[in-house]
Design an enzyme around this catalytic site. Structure first.
Site, mmCIF file in Angstrom:
data_model
loop_
_atom_site.group_PDB
_atom_site.id
_atom_site.type_symbol
_atom_site.label_atom_id
_atom_site.label_comp_id
_atom_site.label_asym_id
_atom_site.label_seq_id
_atom_site.Cartn_x
_atom_site.Cartn_y
_atom_site.Cartn_z
ATOM 1 N N GLU A 67 60.081 52.862 63.237
ATOM 2 C CA GLU A 67 58.954 53.482 63.960
ATOM 3 C C GLU A 67 58.721 54.820 63.286
ATOM 4 O O GLU A 67 59.463 55.781 63.508
ATOM 5 C CB GLU A 67 59.322 53.676 65.441
ATOM 6 C CG GLU A 67 59.627 52.395 66.192
ATOM 7 C CD GLU A 67 58.383 51.578 66.515
ATOM 8 O OE1 GLU A 67 57.252 52.076 66.301
ATOM 9 O OE2 GLU A 67 58.536 50.436 66.965
ATOM 10 N N LEU A 68 57.689 54.893 62.453
ATOM 11 C CA LEU A 68 57.555 56.045 61.556
ATOM 12 C C LEU A 68 56.350 56.912 61.931
ATOM 13 O O LEU A 68 55.843 56.847 63.040
ATOM 14 C CB LEU A 68 57.488 55.548 60.111
ATOM 15 C CG LEU A 68 58.637 54.609 59.716
ATOM 16 C CD1 LEU A 68 58.499 54.143 58.272
ATOM 17 C CD2 LEU A 68 59.994 55.259 59.940
ATOM 18 N N GLU A 76 50.538 64.728 59.002
ATOM 19 C CA GLU A 76 50.780 64.735 60.441
ATOM 20 C C GLU A 76 50.886 66.203 60.878
ATOM 21 O O GLU A 76 51.779 66.918 60.415
ATOM 22 C CB GLU A 76 52.119 64.027 60.689
ATOM 23 C CG GLU A 76 52.112 63.045 61.780
ATOM 24 C CD GLU A 76 53.488 62.425 61.992
ATOM 25 O OE1 GLU A 76 54.411 62.621 61.187
ATOM 26 O OE2 GLU A 76 53.628 61.725 63.005
ATOM 27 N N CYS A 113 54.188 61.087 67.676
ATOM 28 C CA CYS A 113 53.716 60.220 66.595
ATOM 29 C C CYS A 113 52.350 59.652 66.941
ATOM 30 O O CYS A 113 51.568 59.311 66.074
ATOM 31 C CB CYS A 113 54.715 59.097 66.374
ATOM 32 S SG CYS A 113 55.052 58.181 67.879
ATOM 33 N N LYS A 151 72.657 57.835 66.909
ATOM 34 C CA LYS A 151 72.666 59.121 66.202
ATOM 35 C C LYS A 151 71.420 59.871 66.680
ATOM 36 O O LYS A 151 70.324 59.684 66.150
ATOM 37 C CB LYS A 151 72.633 58.876 64.691
ATOM 38 C CG LYS A 151 73.273 59.958 63.859
ATOM 39 C CD LYS A 151 72.672 61.330 64.051
ATOM 40 C CE LYS A 151 71.348 61.508 63.361
ATOM 41 N NZ LYS A 151 70.652 62.754 63.744
ATOM 42 N N SER A 159 60.389 60.280 60.694
ATOM 43 C CA SER A 159 59.318 60.483 59.716
ATOM 44 C C SER A 159 59.308 59.362 58.671
ATOM 45 O O SER A 159 60.341 58.734 58.400
ATOM 46 C CB SER A 159 59.514 61.829 59.027
ATOM 47 O OG SER A 159 60.760 61.832 58.364
HETATM 48 P P1 NAD Z 1 63.022 62.972 60.935
HETATM 49 O O1 NAD Z 1 62.664 61.814 60.090
HETATM 50 O O2 NAD Z 1 63.226 64.278 60.257
HETATM 51 O O3 NAD Z 1 64.380 62.698 61.717
HETATM 52 C C1 NAD Z 1 64.509 61.593 62.585
HETATM 53 C C2 NAD Z 1 65.989 61.285 62.746
HETATM 54 O O4 NAD Z 1 66.508 60.882 61.501
HETATM 55 C C3 NAD Z 1 66.837 62.473 63.197
HETATM 56 O O5 NAD Z 1 67.832 62.015 64.069
HETATM 57 C C4 NAD Z 1 67.454 62.951 61.900
HETATM 58 O O6 NAD Z 1 68.681 63.613 62.085
HETATM 59 C C5 NAD Z 1 67.676 61.637 61.207
HETATM 60 N N1 NAD Z 1 67.797 61.724 59.754
HETATM 61 C C6 NAD Z 1 67.182 62.564 58.910
HETATM 62 N N2 NAD Z 1 67.570 62.308 57.637
HETATM 63 C C7 NAD Z 1 68.439 61.270 57.696
HETATM 64 C C8 NAD Z 1 69.171 60.527 56.726
HETATM 65 N N3 NAD Z 1 69.102 60.803 55.429
HETATM 66 N N4 NAD Z 1 69.948 59.524 57.160
HETATM 67 C C9 NAD Z 1 70.034 59.216 58.461
HETATM 68 N N5 NAD Z 1 69.367 59.879 59.420
HETATM 69 C C10 NAD Z 1 68.570 60.887 59.048
HETATM 70 O O7 NAD Z 1 61.916 63.053 62.062
HETATM 71 P P2 NAD Z 1 61.792 64.087 63.261
HETATM 72 O O8 NAD Z 1 61.292 65.374 62.710
HETATM 73 O O9 NAD Z 1 63.034 64.104 64.080
HETATM 74 O O10 NAD Z 1 60.671 63.391 64.167
HETATM 75 C C11 NAD Z 1 59.326 63.519 63.888
HETATM 76 C C12 NAD Z 1 58.809 62.307 63.153
HETATM 77 O O11 NAD Z 1 59.117 61.143 63.915
HETATM 78 C C13 NAD Z 1 57.313 62.307 63.013
HETATM 79 O O12 NAD Z 1 56.961 61.852 61.733
HETATM 80 C C14 NAD Z 1 56.855 61.320 64.080
HETATM 81 O O13 NAD Z 1 55.621 60.719 63.827
HETATM 82 C C15 NAD Z 1 57.957 60.342 64.062
HETATM 83 N N6 NAD Z 1 58.008 59.599 65.314
HETATM 84 C C16 NAD Z 1 57.609 58.295 65.295
HETATM 85 C C17 NAD Z 1 57.596 57.561 66.471
HETATM 86 C C18 NAD Z 1 57.162 56.128 66.481
HETATM 87 O O14 NAD Z 1 57.440 55.447 67.458
HETATM 88 N N7 NAD Z 1 56.490 55.628 65.439
HETATM 89 C C19 NAD Z 1 58.001 58.164 67.665
HETATM 90 C C20 NAD Z 1 58.407 59.498 67.655
HETATM 91 C C21 NAD Z 1 58.410 60.198 66.455
#
Ligand code: NAD
Length: 516
Positions: A279-280, A410, A313, A203, A258
């Protein structure tokens, strides 16, 4: 930083002469499948719905693609479940060779993937090329790991039996990825899952699904059988993923995104006691000690902060600088940041691309405004840049005061915020004063201090005198509320394997007449 060099590890064979411009952009977009990938076929959404993917640098629509429904999510899981046994029993060497072919194909098509990422996500093209290298390495690394899934055999301590420890693919996995590294976040999950023998439903983020669709097409070309990889872009992530997570056929959930969404998914996954990798988010401290090599510290700081326009991240979020060197450090980074060119990532010399959307610009602006109201000084930048597109000026803040929201949230934007400290204990306490623990950076020329920091900093990763640590061969991941599990390294494939223990009686006691 006027340079267009990537901050990822350099590769010698970058073809940086490839075509850009409207015709090249259209040619790449024309190659992207518009459907959902289910059971080896590109199909429409069950209700025929579509959504637009937009270039954040211009606001223009790049492509209209299928918008998966909950029924499509379950169809994808049906396909993953049906393919499960066949892929799990495919010889590891064969799985490895499929992944290796995917790596080779990606090298041949590296410019196409780089340009597509720049179009849909906005990162400068040089960085997108770096991501092709980094993302591709997961295919190569896990093609090598696929044939090294080992086990163990021992005599139990009592001498009465033999213990076998074996590893099996955990089963169908749901892989949910974020928008900021459209290729690498997909390869970092898909490659170890396939190497382990798991089938997957991917997804991708709704803001940047095109790279995943093109990558899935490449996987089919590389020989991934129907149903092994399924892709369901959607604008209703919760609605589509919820029923998949609740379905007992799913055995693994791997999520990058996130922390708030991670918490929600962990709660859902608990219902079926799923294996999870999370991975948050992060809130990385970047420590500059009085004994640091300042040339190195400034380079590392800029790489850690401004790669991906701060939307990583791993982005350094809080700069903690010893008071003896703070003024010089601030002057030097301000000079470099003030010279950064802002623009569409396809343009020559651009170091800072757009933020992903309006909300990201509003967030950066809110955090900067709050910090300034509490006493921070804007040394350069500090404001959105007029559109089209969603840009924020690269910014340096000094004198950031405790209690400023920018120290807790962040930023996910090109804002370098500096506080000072007096002692190592004070610096470490400030660095650890967060619910996150993904990565920390520290610059010091004192090896003993470096070793102390390895023990005192609460973090999954540490960049010691370097601003970029990511590598397919290393375990990437966080502690505290930055997540659980690791991606990459030997640990990466273990996330997709179950451990099984079998005990048999001592064969010499069982077999009549057997002698030792
Ligand atoms: P996000 O959490 O908004 O979304 C991430 C993914 O989750 C997207 O595909 C989104 O569509 C999906 N999603 C959202 N709500 C959902 C739900 N209820 N059920 C299932 N899927 C859902 O994050 P983002 O804005 O896409 O990315 C930025 C965040 O990701 C930042 O917090 C960043 O630190 C983190 N990040 C972490 C790493 C790591 O390796 N730790 C790497 C890259 C990004």
């Amino acid at each position: 930083m006027t340079t267009t060099q990537s901050t990822w590890p350099a590769v010698p064979d970058h073809d940086t002469t490839a075509a850009t411009g409207p015709a090249a952009e259209q040619a790449v977009l024309d190659r992207v499948p518009r459907g959902l990938l289910i059971d080896g076929h590109w199909v429409d959404a069950a209700d025929g719905a579509t959504f637009d993917v937009v270039d954040p640098a211009t606001g223009d629509v790049l492509a209209r693609i299928a918008d998966a429904t909950p029924a499509d999510g379950l169809r994808a899981l049906d396909a993953a479940d049906a393919a499960r046994h066949g892929w799990a029993t495919t010889p590891p060497r064969q799985r490895a060779e499929v992944l290796r072919r995917a790596f080779d194909l990606l090298q041949e098509r590296r410019e196409e993937f780089a340009l597509l990422m720049t179009l849909e996500m906005g990162k400068p093209l040089a960085e997108a090329r770096g991501e092709v290298t980094y993302g591709g390495e997961f295919l190569r690394w896990f093609s090598e790991e696929a044939v090294r899934i080992g086990g163990d055999h021992s005599t139990n301590p009592e001498g009465t039996g033999r213990a076998f420890v074996t590893h099996k693919p955990v089963g169908p996995a749901l892989l949910i990825t974020p928008w900021n590294f459209p290729l690498a976040m997909a390869t970092r999950k898909v490659a170890p899952a396939l190497a382990a023998g798991c089938t997957v439903v991917v997804k991708p983020a709704e803001l940047t699904p095109l790279t995943t669709l093109l990558f899935a097409d490449l996987l089919l070309e590389a020989g991934v059988p129907a149903g092994v990889v399924n892709v369901v872009p959607t604008t209703t992530a919760g609605d589509v993923c919820g029923p998949v997570i609740a379905d007992p056929r799913l055995r693994k959930l791997s999520f990058t995104g996130s922390t708030p969404v991670g918490r929600t998914l962990l709660a859902q996954a608990a219902q079926n006691v799923l294996r999870t990798s999370m991975e948050l988010g992060g809130n990385a401290p970047f420590l500059v000690f009085e004994d640091a090599d300042l040339d190195l510290a400034v380079d590392a700081a800029l790489a850690a902060k401004f790669r991906n326009t701060g939307q990583a991240c791993t982005a350094a979020n809080r700069f903690l600088v010893h008071e003896d060197v703070a003024a010089e450090f601030a002057d030097r980074v301000t000079a470099r940041v003030g010279a950064m060119r802002v623009g569409r990532g396809t343009e020559d010399g651009v170091a800072i691309g757009p933020l992903i959307d309006d909300r990201a610009v509003a967030k950066a602006d809110r955090l900067v405004t709050d910090a300034v109201e509490r006493g921070a000084v804007v040394r350069t930048g500090g404001h959105p840049v007029a559109g089209p597109g969603t840009f924020y000026a690269p910014t340096v803040l000094t004198d950031v005061q405790p209690g400023s929201a920018i120290l807790d949230d962040e930023i996910f934007g090109p804002v370098l915020a500096i506080r000072t400290f007096r002692t190592e204990d004070e610096a470490v306490a400030a660095a650890n004063d967060t619910e996150y623990g993904l990565i920390a950076y520290a610059c010091t020329e004192d090896p003993a201090r470096g070793q102390r920091l390895m023990e005192t900093l609460e973090t999954g990763m540490l960049g010691l005198n370097t601003g970029v640590v990511s590598n397919a061969a290393a375990p990437f991941g966080g502690v505290k509320q930055s997540g659980t599990g690791r991606e990459g390294g030997a640990e990466g494939i273990a996330e997709y394997l179950e451990t099984m223990y079998t005990l048999t009686p001592d064969p010499f006691r069982r077999t009549k007449g057997a002698q030792r």
